[in-house]
Design a protein around this motif. Structure first.
Motif, PDB file in Angstrom:
ATOM      1  N   VAL A  22       3.900  -1.925  -8.064  1.00 54.40           N
ATOM      2  CA  VAL A  22       3.789  -3.238  -7.449  1.00 54.40           C
ATOM      3  C   VAL A  22       2.579  -3.211  -6.516  1.00 54.40           C
ATOM      4  O   VAL A  22       2.481  -2.332  -5.661  1.00 54.40           O
ATOM      5  N   PRO A  23       1.650  -4.157  -6.684  1.00 59.34           N
ATOM      6  CA  PRO A  23       0.504  -4.169  -5.773  1.00 59.34           C
ATOM      7  C   PRO A  23       0.926  -4.583  -4.367  1.00 59.34           C
ATOM      8  O   PRO A  23       1.694  -5.521  -4.193  1.00 59.34           O
ATOM      9  N   VAL A  24       0.427  -3.870  -3.377  1.00 56.02           N
ATOM     10  CA  VAL A  24       0.708  -4.162  -1.972  1.00 56.02           C
ATOM     11  C   VAL A  24      -0.618  -4.506  -1.308  1.00 56.02           C
ATOM     12  O   VAL A  24      -1.588  -3.757  -1.431  1.00 56.02           O
ATOM     13  N   HIS A  25      -0.639  -5.636  -0.619  1.00 50.48           N
ATOM     14  CA  HIS A  25      -1.846  -6.083   0.074  1.00 50.48           C
ATOM     15  C   HIS A  25      -1.527  -6.234   1.551  1.00 50.48           C
ATOM     16  O   HIS A  25      -1.202  -7.310   2.026  1.00 50.48           O
ATOM     17  N   ALA A  26      -1.599  -5.137   2.274  1.00 52.01           N
ATOM     18  CA  ALA A  26      -1.498  -5.176   3.725  1.00 52.01           C
ATOM     19  C   ALA A  26      -2.931  -5.302   4.236  1.00 52.01           C
ATOM     20  O   ALA A  26      -3.846  -4.753   3.639  1.00 52.01           O
ATOM     21  N   PHE A  27      -3.131  -5.975   5.350  1.00 52.90           N
ATOM     22  CA  PHE A  27      -4.472  -6.399   5.771  1.00 52.90           C
ATOM     23  C   PHE A  27      -5.579  -5.380   5.509  1.00 52.90           C
ATOM     24  O   PHE A  27      -6.483  -5.668   4.740  1.00 52.90           O
ATOM     25  N   PRO A  28      -5.570  -4.176   6.063  1.00 54.32           N
ATOM     26  CA  PRO A  28      -6.701  -3.289   5.769  1.00 54.32           C
ATOM     27  C   PRO A  28      -6.510  -2.474   4.495  1.00 54.32           C
ATOM     28  O   PRO A  28      -7.435  -1.812   4.039  1.00 54.32           O
ATOM     29  N   LEU A  29      -5.322  -2.512   3.901  1.00 57.35           N
ATOM     30  CA  LEU A  29      -5.021  -1.636   2.767  1.00 57.35           C
ATOM     31  C   LEU A  29      -4.651  -2.434   1.525  1.00 57.35           C
ATOM     32  O   LEU A  29      -3.958  -3.446   1.599  1.00 57.35           O
ATOM     33  N   ASN A  30      -5.072  -1.940   0.383  1.00 57.95           N
ATOM     34  CA  ASN A  30      -4.650  -2.445  -0.914  1.00 57.95           C
ATOM     35  C   ASN A  30      -4.289  -1.234  -1.757  1.00 57.95           C
ATOM     36  O   ASN A  30      -5.127  -0.370  -2.001  1.00 57.95           O
TER      37      ASN A  30
END
Length: 61
Positions: A22-30
């Motif tokens: 599952v792709p995770v897009h936390a502000f500084p991290l992908n």
């Protein structure tokens, strides 16, 4: 250069050992988070056997 190789090895291991991510897009991290219920058991057993052969039995060249 080492970071690129490490990133590729982690990506390859993640997508080999788990059938779904599952792709995770936390502000500084992908990054891709594995779905733990989608583990590929034969691939996991083979990876554990290979790691055991390399590190515990000192089969590394």
């Amino acid at each position: 250069m080492v970071g690129v190789i490490l990133n590729l090895s982690i990506w390859f291991a993640l997508h080999t050992l788990f059938r779904k991510t599952v792709p995770v897009h936390a502000f500084p991290l992908n990054f891709d988070r594995p779905v733990l219920t989608s583990v590929d058991i034969p691939a996991l057993v083979l990876a554990i056997a290979a790691a055991t052969a390399i590190f515990a039995l000192s089969w590394a060249c």
